[in-house]
Design a protein around this motif. Sequence first.
Motif, mmCIF file in Angstrom:
data_model
loop_
_atom_site.group_PDB
_atom_site.id
_atom_site.type_symbol
_atom_site.label_atom_id
_atom_site.label_comp_id
_atom_site.label_asym_id
_atom_site.label_seq_id
_atom_site.Cartn_x
_atom_site.Cartn_y
_atom_site.Cartn_z
ATOM 1 N N LYS A 24 3.481 2.691 -9.190
ATOM 2 C CA LYS A 24 2.756 1.661 -9.935
ATOM 3 C C LYS A 24 3.393 0.289 -9.756
ATOM 4 C CE LYS A 24 1.070 4.776 -13.570
ATOM 5 N NZ LYS A 24 1.161 5.131 -15.006
ATOM 6 N N ARG A 25 4.697 0.272 -9.482
ATOM 7 C CA ARG A 25 5.409 -0.988 -9.290
ATOM 8 C C ARG A 25 5.339 -1.480 -7.854
ATOM 9 N NH1 ARG A 25 7.148 0.967 -13.887
ATOM 10 N NH2 ARG A 25 8.358 -0.312 -15.343
ATOM 11 N N GLY A 26 4.607 -0.776 -7.005
ATOM 12 C CA GLY A 26 4.383 -1.244 -5.648
ATOM 13 C C GLY A 26 5.387 -0.781 -4.619
ATOM 14 N N TYR A 27 6.266 0.142 -5.010
ATOM 15 C CA TYR A 27 7.261 0.651 -4.069
ATOM 16 C C TYR A 27 6.644 1.649 -3.087
ATOM 17 C CZ TYR A 27 11.381 -1.126 -6.575
ATOM 18 O OH TYR A 27 12.348 -1.925 -7.143
ATOM 19 N N ILE A 28 7.199 1.704 -1.887
ATOM 20 C CA ILE A 28 7.032 2.879 -1.040
ATOM 21 C C ILE A 28 8.039 3.900 -1.539
ATOM 22 C CG2 ILE A 28 7.400 3.825 1.273
ATOM 23 C CD1 ILE A 28 6.370 1.222 2.406
ATOM 24 N N VAL A 29 7.556 5.081 -1.908
ATOM 25 C CA VAL A 29 8.407 6.081 -2.538
ATOM 26 C C VAL A 29 8.593 7.278 -1.618
ATOM 27 C CG1 VAL A 29 8.746 7.588 -4.531
ATOM 28 C CG2 VAL A 29 7.587 5.375 -4.820
ATOM 29 N N TYR A 30 9.850 7.613 -1.370
ATOM 30 C CA TYR A 30 10.198 8.845 -0.666
ATOM 31 C C TYR A 30 10.518 9.870 -1.750
ATOM 32 C CZ TYR A 30 10.311 5.773 3.320
ATOM 33 O OH TYR A 30 9.950 4.859 4.283
ATOM 34 N N HIS A 52 1.669 4.689 0.291
ATOM 35 C CA HIS A 52 2.942 4.364 -0.348
ATOM 36 C C HIS A 52 3.815 5.573 -0.674
ATOM 37 C CE1 HIS A 52 0.960 0.501 -0.883
ATOM 38 N NE2 HIS A 52 2.127 -0.022 -1.185
ATOM 39 N N LEU A 53 3.269 6.773 -0.583
ATOM 40 C CA LEU A 53 4.031 7.957 -0.970
ATOM 41 C C LEU A 53 4.319 8.839 0.230
ATOM 42 C CD1 LEU A 53 5.296 9.739 -3.145
ATOM 43 C CD2 LEU A 53 3.052 10.780 -3.510
#
Length: 240
Positions: A24-30, A52-53
């Motif tokens: 939700k904060r705009g990160y690309i998440v690993y 993003h995921l």
Amino acid sequence: MMKTVCVTGAARGLGLALTAQMLKRGYIVYAAGLDMEESEGIRILTDAYPKHLRAIELDIADDLSVALFTETIKLDTEHLDMLINNAAILGSITDHIRGPLNMAEMAEVFNVNTLGTLRVTHALLPLLLQGTNKLIVDISSEAGSIEQCSRDGWFAYCMSKSALNMQARLVHNGLKNEGGQVMLIHPGWVQSYMSGELNTAADLTPDQSAQYITALIDRHKEFMGDQPAYVDYKGDTLPW
């Protein structure tokens, strides 16, 4: 440059909720953890944030798994802005010094909660040092505080979290001159599967705890100093 974060223990519970908050904060998440392909929550988030995921299998207790996981991330990015070490197991909470002690189980808990976190931090360090925040967030516990300990059991969990707290100090001391920072956060009493089944008696849902934690992360510079921050989910400092 897109902000990037790695979250361990992400298949369910608090790790899944933290993954959602960072997306939700705009990160690309690993998002890393065991049985990722079987996680309905991860499938839902992948559909919502396909660009993003990145969901990756990881057993933080296994050297080879951590090495393969790290190489997989390196193929996708040259930097990480943040690492959230969330993966943990509980172990026995009924043990007592006058009763039988399962040393093999204690060693397993240490291998995950303390050494597993160190494995991941060490492996991802080159990427973290290329990031903007260079921030490591270790999900610890009030159970790791020696000063305020009142329990007479929970040997594996309490001792592993105390050791994690020491690890955080050592890592912070080793990285602060390069801009690296470590936060230890007690997530509150969270409804989780750490005991094998969902503990619905706990005070906080994973989503509630994750909202508190990510709000603290957003303000992390307020808590950082010469030593790592050790705070609860409300931002109150905990005694070491």
